[in-house]
Design a protein around this motif. Structure first.
Motif, PDB file in Angstrom:
ATOM      1  N   ALA A 233     -13.787   4.321   9.924  1.00 32.04           N
ATOM      2  CA  ALA A 233     -12.718   5.297  10.197  1.00 32.04           C
ATOM      3  C   ALA A 233     -13.267   6.723  10.239  1.00 32.04           C
ATOM      4  O   ALA A 233     -12.749   7.573  10.963  1.00 32.04           O
ATOM      5  CB  ALA A 233     -11.617   5.178   9.141  1.00 32.04           C
TER       6      ALA A 233
ATOM      7  N   ASP B 213      -5.522   0.198  10.868  1.00 32.29           N
ATOM      8  CA  ASP B 213      -4.844  -0.627   9.859  1.00 32.29           C
ATOM      9  C   ASP B 213      -4.427  -1.976  10.447  1.00 32.29           C
ATOM     10  O   ASP B 213      -4.599  -3.019   9.807  1.00 32.29           O
ATOM     11  CB  ASP B 213      -3.607   0.084   9.309  1.00 32.29           C
ATOM     12  CG  ASP B 213      -3.950   1.073   8.199  1.00 32.29           C
ATOM     13  OD1 ASP B 213      -5.054   0.967   7.631  1.00 32.29           O
ATOM     14  OD2 ASP B 213      -3.112   1.937   7.897  1.00 32.29           O
TER      15      ASP B 213
ATOM     16  N   ALA C 256     -14.326   5.411   1.582  1.00 27.18           N
ATOM     17  CA  ALA C 256     -13.139   6.180   1.227  1.00 27.18           C
ATOM     18  C   ALA C 256     -12.679   5.675  -0.142  1.00 27.18           C
ATOM     19  O   ALA C 256     -12.703   4.474  -0.365  1.00 27.18           O
ATOM     20  CB  ALA C 256     -12.034   5.945   2.254  1.00 27.18           C
TER      21      ALA C 256
ATOM     22  N   ILE D 118      -3.914   4.321  17.263  1.00 28.81           N
ATOM     23  CA  ILE D 118      -4.902   3.549  18.032  1.00 28.81           C
ATOM     24  C   ILE D 118      -6.109   3.257  17.149  1.00 28.81           C
ATOM     25  O   ILE D 118      -6.708   4.179  16.587  1.00 28.81           O
ATOM     26  CB  ILE D 118      -5.410   4.310  19.286  1.00 28.81           C
ATOM     27  CG1 ILE D 118      -4.249   4.747  20.178  1.00 28.81           C
ATOM     28  CG2 ILE D 118      -6.401   3.442  20.078  1.00 28.81           C
ATOM     29  CD1 ILE D 118      -4.667   5.561  21.402  1.00 28.81           C
TER      30      ILE D 118
ATOM     31  N   PRO E 137     -15.898   0.414   3.899  1.00 30.59           N
ATOM     32  CA  PRO E 137     -15.900   1.529   4.828  1.00 30.59           C
ATOM     33  C   PRO E 137     -17.245   2.258   4.762  1.00 30.59           C
ATOM     34  O   PRO E 137     -17.854   2.329   3.708  1.00 30.59           O
ATOM     35  CB  PRO E 137     -14.791   2.447   4.309  1.00 30.59           C
ATOM     36  CG  PRO E 137     -14.200   1.772   3.108  1.00 30.59           C
ATOM     37  CD  PRO E 137     -15.190   0.761   2.647  1.00 30.59           C
TER      38      PRO E 137
ATOM     39  N   SER F  77      -7.440   8.085  14.815  1.00 33.46           N
ATOM     40  CA  SER F  77      -6.552   8.882  13.956  1.00 33.46           C
ATOM     41  C   SER F  77      -7.202  10.121  13.366  1.00 33.46           C
ATOM     42  O   SER F  77      -6.503  11.049  12.973  1.00 33.46           O
ATOM     43  CB  SER F  77      -6.050   8.029  12.787  1.00 33.46           C
ATOM     44  OG  SER F  77      -5.287   6.954  13.241  1.00 33.46           O
ATOM     45  N   LYS F  78      -8.521  10.115  13.258  1.00 36.30           N
ATOM     46  CA  LYS F  78      -9.189  11.217  12.556  1.00 36.30           C
ATOM     47  C   LYS F  78      -9.920  12.113  13.548  1.00 36.30           C
ATOM     48  O   LYS F  78      -9.479  13.211  13.827  1.00 36.30           O
ATOM     49  CB  LYS F  78     -10.170  10.661  11.517  1.00 36.30           C
ATOM     50  CG  LYS F  78      -9.685   9.428  10.764  1.00 36.30           C
ATOM     51  CD  LYS F  78      -8.597   9.745   9.783  1.00 36.30           C
ATOM     52  CE  LYS F  78      -8.106   8.462   9.099  1.00 36.30           C
ATOM     53  NZ  LYS F  78      -6.977   8.719   8.226  1.00 36.30           N
TER      54      LYS F  78
ATOM     55  N   TYR G  85       0.862  -1.184   0.000  1.00 34.39           N
ATOM     56  CA  TYR G  85       0.000   0.000   0.000  1.00 34.39           C
ATOM     57  C   TYR G  85       0.901   1.237   0.000  1.00 34.39           C
ATOM     58  O   TYR G  85       1.966   1.233   0.618  1.00 34.39           O
ATOM     59  CB  TYR G  85      -0.860  -0.021   1.259  1.00 34.39           C
ATOM     60  CG  TYR G  85      -1.689   1.226   1.473  1.00 34.39           C
ATOM     61  CD1 TYR G  85      -2.811   1.484   0.697  1.00 34.39           C
ATOM     62  CD2 TYR G  85      -1.349   2.143   2.463  1.00 34.39           C
ATOM     63  CE1 TYR G  85      -3.581   2.622   0.898  1.00 34.39           C
ATOM     64  CE2 TYR G  85      -2.109   3.287   2.672  1.00 34.39           C
ATOM     65  CZ  TYR G  85      -3.223   3.517   1.890  1.00 34.39           C
ATOM     66  OH  TYR G  85      -3.969   4.646   2.100  1.00 34.39           O
TER      67      TYR G  85
ATOM     68  N   LEU H 111      -7.539  -4.062  11.114  1.00 33.93           N
ATOM     69  CA  LEU H 111      -8.073  -4.612   9.859  1.00 33.93           C
ATOM     70  C   LEU H 111      -7.178  -5.727   9.315  1.00 33.93           C
ATOM     71  O   LEU H 111      -7.674  -6.766   8.864  1.00 33.93           O
ATOM     72  CB  LEU H 111      -8.217  -3.490   8.818  1.00 33.93           C
ATOM     73  CG  LEU H 111      -9.293  -2.440   9.124  1.00 33.93           C
ATOM     74  CD1 LEU H 111      -9.132  -1.212   8.229  1.00 33.93           C
ATOM     75  CD2 LEU H 111     -10.695  -3.019   8.955  1.00 33.93           C
TER      76      LEU H 111
ATOM     77  N   ASP I  88     -15.871  -0.733   8.222  1.00 33.48           N
ATOM     78  CA  ASP I  88     -14.718   0.093   8.568  1.00 33.48           C
ATOM     79  C   ASP I  88     -15.221   1.533   8.765  1.00 33.48           C
ATOM     80  O   ASP I  88     -15.494   2.244   7.799  1.00 33.48           O
ATOM     81  CB  ASP I  88     -13.711  -0.012   7.406  1.00 33.48           C
ATOM     82  CG  ASP I  88     -12.485   0.872   7.588  1.00 33.48           C
ATOM     83  OD1 ASP I  88     -12.444   1.658   8.554  1.00 33.48           O
ATOM     84  OD2 ASP I  88     -11.575   0.775   6.755  1.00 33.48           O
TER      85      ASP I  88
HETATM   86  N1  PMP Z   1      -9.751   2.699   7.047  1.00 28.68           N
HETATM   87  C1  PMP Z   1      -9.892   3.696   6.172  1.00 28.68           C
HETATM   88  C2  PMP Z   1     -11.072   3.700   5.286  1.00 28.68           C
HETATM   89  C3  PMP Z   1      -8.934   4.709   6.100  1.00 28.68           C
HETATM   90  O1  PMP Z   1      -9.056   5.692   5.209  1.00 28.68           O
HETATM   91  C4  PMP Z   1      -7.823   4.673   6.976  1.00 28.68           C
HETATM   92  C5  PMP Z   1      -6.793   5.771   6.935  1.00 28.68           C
HETATM   93  N2  PMP Z   1      -5.790   5.597   5.979  1.00 28.68           N
HETATM   94  C6  PMP Z   1      -7.709   3.594   7.856  1.00 28.68           C
HETATM   95  C7  PMP Z   1      -8.696   2.626   7.878  1.00 28.68           C
HETATM   96  C8  PMP Z   1      -6.519   3.417   8.763  1.00 28.68           C
HETATM   97  O2  PMP Z   1      -6.411   4.407   9.712  1.00 28.68           O
HETATM   98  P1  PMP Z   1      -5.514   4.200  10.994  1.00 28.68           P
HETATM   99  O3  PMP Z   1      -4.626   3.024  10.784  1.00 28.68           O
HETATM  100  O4  PMP Z   1      -4.776   5.478  11.141  1.00 28.68           O
HETATM  101  O5  PMP Z   1      -6.470   3.977  12.134  1.00 28.68           O
END
Ligand code: PMP
Length: 354
Positions: A181, A85, A153, A217, A149, A207-208, A13, A88, A179
């Motif tokens: 996020a 990530d 995304a 986390i 998701p 993260s967001k 990726y 998942l 997902d």
């Molecule tokens: N899922 C989606 C749809 C995302 O866009 C992202 C961010 N790249 C992630 C998971 C992973 O985010 P993180 O590992 O920062 O929690």
């Protein structure tokens, strides 16, 4: 025989750029434009480095319990990991071990195909419709698991809870991973379905909406059985995924609901301003429920705009992939950042026309 014959070859990726200029507007990786809760800063300032001598709690119980309370679930229903990530990646390993193809949309988070490739999981990618909506019936066919998701995304488009539940309920024979996020930015979550469907795993991130991308986390919520299987895989891989500092900061962040509500509110309000501004400049986009907007211009190619923005120190994301190569994914920043972006675009488009 060459040693390289024994090497696992994968297509990795590609994450968004992390340029290190001081003066730039960074709208390319959907981070939070605001600093994290002051409660996190407090933990960092008071953290006793001596404690790093000891391994962390392998179950990250403090954080798991705080999350269980926040989600209204039992601690046996929560799993935490190094960003969503990792959650998942471990979920792919745990739940997609069958022979039938796993389903995810043709336009989606591109890490899914990478994990499938890494583990050798067969997969199929039903096409989103012309408006980028998922077609529910595509997910009511035979499969070895489902992941998507919500909001999607990079489109930002959210499916209704009814659609999500239809897919989960229609697939009692496979695990369905939602997902989430970006779910905090649209206020629609499948978390409330977790107690009703044993096969549903909801994955979220700090993260967001919680401004902690740098700490890493992520977490998953599901039935105790599902979380049990996920833990079995995690403990077959690395007992200590979450470090002491991260566990403490994550817990502190969850204790600041006021900060959370205010921060998400500010981002949503800037997003709506950006939608209006971009529309006036001739952009169109699916109606985003996330902290980014996936926009295309009526006349100017996305690739050109991407380059011009970059030259001006404004970083956005461009995906050179079929069906979406004329779109820019623009993260929602502060109001000031949004104004700079819009002013630059207005100026650029006017000069180009002249
Ligand atoms: N899922 C989606 C749809 C995302 O866009 C992202 C961010 N790249 C992630 C998971 C992973 O985010 P993180 O590992 O920062 O929690």
């Amino acid at each position: 025989m060459n040693w390289e014959d024994n090497v696992r070859k994968v297509v990795p990726y590609t994450p968004g750029e992390q340029p290190s200029y001081r003066k730039m507007i960074k709208l390319n990786t959907n981070e939070c434009p605001y600093p994290p809760s002051p409660k996190v800063r407090e933990v960092l300032q008071n953290f006793d480095a001596d404690r790093l001598r000891l391994y962390p709690d392998p179950a990250a119980s403090e954080l798991v319990e705080a999350l269980a309370a926040r989600c209204g679930l039992k601690k046996e229903q929560i799993f935490v990991g190094v960003g969503s990530d990792e959650v998942l990646a471990l979920s792919f390993l745990a739940f997609f071990a069958g022979k039938k193809p796993v389903l995810f949309p043709d336009i989606t988070y591109s890490f899914y195909e990478v994990w499938a490739g890494l583990y050798g999981i067969p997969y199929r990618c039903p096409a989103l419709d012309e408006e980028f909506h998922l077609k529910k019936e595509d997910y009511l066919t035979e499969n070895g698991g489902i992941i998507f998701p919500n909001p999607n995304a990079p489109t930002g488009l959210a499916e209704s809870l009814e659609t999500v539940e239809g897919i989960v309920a229609g697939n009692p024979g496979s695990v369905v991973i939602v997902d989430e996020a970006y779910a905090d930015f649209c206020g629609c979550s499948a978390m409330e379905l977790v107690n009703r469907y044993e096969n549903l795993l909801v994955v979220q991130t700090f993260s967001k909406s919680r401004a902690l991308a740098g700490l890493r986390i992520g977490f998953a919520a599901g039935s105790p059985k599902l979380i049990g299987y996920l833990n079995d895989v995690k403990f077959s891989f690395n007992s200590y995924t979450m470090n002491r500092l991260t566990i403490a900061c994550g817990k502190a962040c969850l204790e600041d609901e006021a900060w959370f509500g205010e921060t998400v509110g500010k981002i949503v309000s800037t997003r709506e301003r950006m939608k209006k501004g971009l529309k006036e400049l001739g952009f169109s986009f699916p109606d985003s429920g996330a902290n980014f907007i996936f926009a295309r211009h009526e006349t100017v190619p996305a690739r050109e705009l991407f380059g011009a923005l970059r030259e001006a120190g404004i970083f956005v994301r461009y995906f050179d992939r079929p069906r979406i190569d004329d779109f820019l994914r623009i993260s929602v920043g502060t109001d000031e950042e949004a104004d700079c972006l819009m002013e630059f675009l207005k100026d650029y488009l006017e000069k180009r026309k002249a």
